[in-house]
Design a protein around this motif. Structure first.
Motif, mmCIF file in Angstrom:
data_model
loop_
_atom_site.group_PDB
_atom_site.id
_atom_site.type_symbol
_atom_site.label_atom_id
_atom_site.label_comp_id
_atom_site.label_asym_id
_atom_site.label_seq_id
_atom_site.Cartn_x
_atom_site.Cartn_y
_atom_site.Cartn_z
ATOM 1 N N LEU A 1 24.442 41.131 36.693
ATOM 2 C CA LEU A 1 24.599 41.879 37.782
ATOM 3 C C LEU A 1 23.577 42.985 37.898
ATOM 4 C CD1 LEU A 1 25.691 42.413 40.498
ATOM 5 C CD2 LEU A 1 27.592 43.667 39.359
ATOM 6 N N ALA B 1 33.019 45.737 37.305
ATOM 7 C CA ALA B 1 31.708 46.408 37.749
ATOM 8 C C ALA B 1 31.804 47.867 37.874
ATOM 9 C CB ALA B 1 31.355 45.813 39.126
ATOM 10 N N ASP C 1 28.207 47.862 44.983
ATOM 11 C CA ASP C 1 26.936 46.983 45.159
ATOM 12 C C ASP C 1 26.239 47.015 46.396
ATOM 13 O OD1 ASP C 1 28.393 45.281 47.011
ATOM 14 O OD2 ASP C 1 29.315 44.126 45.836
ATOM 15 N N VAL D 1 30.133 41.617 44.697
ATOM 16 C CA VAL D 1 31.234 41.834 43.744
ATOM 17 C C VAL D 1 32.572 41.828 44.435
ATOM 18 C CG1 VAL D 1 32.120 43.510 42.166
ATOM 19 C CG2 VAL D 1 29.565 43.125 42.224
ATOM 20 N N HIS E 1 36.130 41.528 37.357
ATOM 21 C CA HIS E 1 35.020 41.172 38.307
ATOM 22 C C HIS E 1 34.231 39.977 38.253
ATOM 23 C CE1 HIS E 1 35.996 45.701 39.477
ATOM 24 N NE2 HIS E 1 36.335 45.165 40.358
ATOM 25 N N LEU F 1 30.768 37.807 40.241
ATOM 26 C CA LEU F 1 29.448 37.795 41.279
ATOM 27 C C LEU F 1 29.358 36.640 42.107
ATOM 28 C CD1 LEU F 1 27.137 40.084 41.907
ATOM 29 C CD2 LEU F 1 25.802 38.512 40.570
#
Length: 416
Positions: A11, A73, A77, A278, A287, A289
């Motif tokens: 990510l 995360a 994002d 996310v 988390h 993606l």
């Protein structure tokens, strides 16, 4: 509402908003995904998150559910920055609104969703994990990372299965789910799957839902299958997105364009973020993606929820009109949830001319200039389509933001 013409993933986080350029899809083994180590656009070390598939391999003898993510995360994002959720939540969180989600099911005990999910029978068994991922985008609180909350963190989710346990869409299940959502008086019905053929029973179910006052939001196309570079798929209509009055949603990259390899269709009312997004899953508190048309549909459904909460007296058609009339004008109108909530609309017969912005300006980021400041970085996003997991390449670069009537929600790097 129809317009006049109808594995493990790296990510990428960096200072400012990262823009993705989608490269041609590549065929990947159904059970494995390579690890791509992609640096952040600002040269900092990136962060690994597992990919969330949209479906599991239908050829496997045994069903192996998507495992829990051990990674979390730590930053917001690009999609949440693009939708300006921090500022939106000062006006509305969707409290009092119920969103029926037709997907792979939702785990009622998932992190960030506890106490706000109604799921009975098979709808509570989300083996794929994708439905729970989408529910987090619609109504998740973000738990310990509130800047990763969904569009409507105060809304409730009615989980309904539109697929089998492996994530394969079924017309009969989708029809039954829409009818169940109507019977439950859901305010918004999000159909995260798309069917290739029109179905009479589903047409009736959608018409009944709209008559009952529900805003129906649907994926404009299925997720694209893995195919050779020479394959061409003609433009066509998918269902129930093609039904009258349904808000058909497509996925977009930060530049506002659809990913390379996206299935063509003329039936798109709105585009929303659908790459490098996310969210959480049904197992654990980590988390993932993910991306695709279903992700964009979830974002649009969350936007419909905050609009319904803010303007409870507006009928469903007025809600869809508000979402399209306040969208950022582009080849594909881009969802602007903040504008949909705060804009004062004029004459319904002339929304463009009659629209008047609210007191606070609305944010729209220009991400058209990519690849100039720092070059490209790439990432793999593991997605399932037609039961076979595909890998989508995406290139990321630091954007040169240009204000268009509003200031960004954050000032560069945004910490969760």
């Amino acid at each position: 509402m129809r317009p006049p013409a109808r594995g493990t993933t790296r990510l990428l986080y960096g200072a400012g908003l990262a823009a993705a350029l989608m490269l041609p899809a590549a065929v990947a083994p159904a059970q494995a995904a390579p690890v791509t180590r992609t640096p952040a656009a600002d040269g900092a070390k990136g962060q690994e998150l597992p990919g969330m598939p949209t479906a599991l391999d239908p050829r496997a003898e045994a069903v192996a559910c998507t495992p829990a993510s051990k990674e979390k995360a730590k930053k917001q994002d690009w999609s949440r920055q693009r939708l300006d959720l921090d500022r939106l939540h000062r006006h509305s969180t969707g409290a009092g609104v119920t969103v029926a989600l037709v997907s792979t099911g939702v785990d009622p005990g998932a992190a960030g969703l506890k106490g706000r999910v109604t799921a009975e029978g098979e709808a509570a068994d989300d083996c794929v994990g994708h439905g729970t991922f989408l529910a987090g985008l619609i109504a998740g609180t973000g738990t310990t990372t509130p800047r990763l909350a969904g569009v409507a963190p105060g809304a409730k989710i009615l989980a309904l299965r539109g697929t089998d346990r492996r994530g394969q869409p079924d017309p009969a299940l989708v029809t039954a789910a829409v009818r169940a959502a109507t019977a439950a008086k859901a305010d918004v019905i999000a159909v995260a799957v798309a069917l290739p053929r029109k179905d009479t029973a589903l047409t009736r179910a959608v018409a009944e839902a709209r008559k009952a006052g529900a805003v129906v939001v649907a994926a404009a196309t299925p997720e694209p299958p893995a195919r050779g570079s020479g394959d061409e798929i003609p433009s066509r209509t998918y269902w129930p997105a093609g039904e009258p009055g349904v808000l058909a949603v497509a996925d977009m990259l930060p530049a506002g364009t659809r990913p390379d390899g996206a299935l063509p269709t003329g039936d798109v009312d709105l585009a929303a973020p659908g790459a490098g997004v996310v969210s959480g899953g049904p197992r654990g508190s980590g988390h993932y993606l993910g991306g695709g048309v279903s992700v964009a549909t979830a974002y649009a459904a969350g936007a419909a929820a905050v609009v319904r909460a803010t303007h409870p007296d507006e009928p469903a058609d007025a809600v869809t009109r508000r979402l399209t009339a306040t969208a950022y004008p582009a080849d594909l109108p881009q969802l602007d949830a903040y504008a949909a909530v705060t804009t004062v609309l004029g004459d319904p017969a002339a929304p463009a001319a009659g629209a008047e912005r609210a007191a606070e300006p609305v944010a729209v980021r220009d991400t058209s200039d990519t690849d100039r400041a720092t070059g490209r970085a790439t990432l793999f996003v593991l997605l399932g389509s037609a039961g076979v997991l595909s890998l989508l390449w995406a290139g990321f670069a630091l954007t040169r933001a240009r204000a268009r009537g509003w200031r960004p929600a954050g000032s560069g790097t945004t910490e969760g």
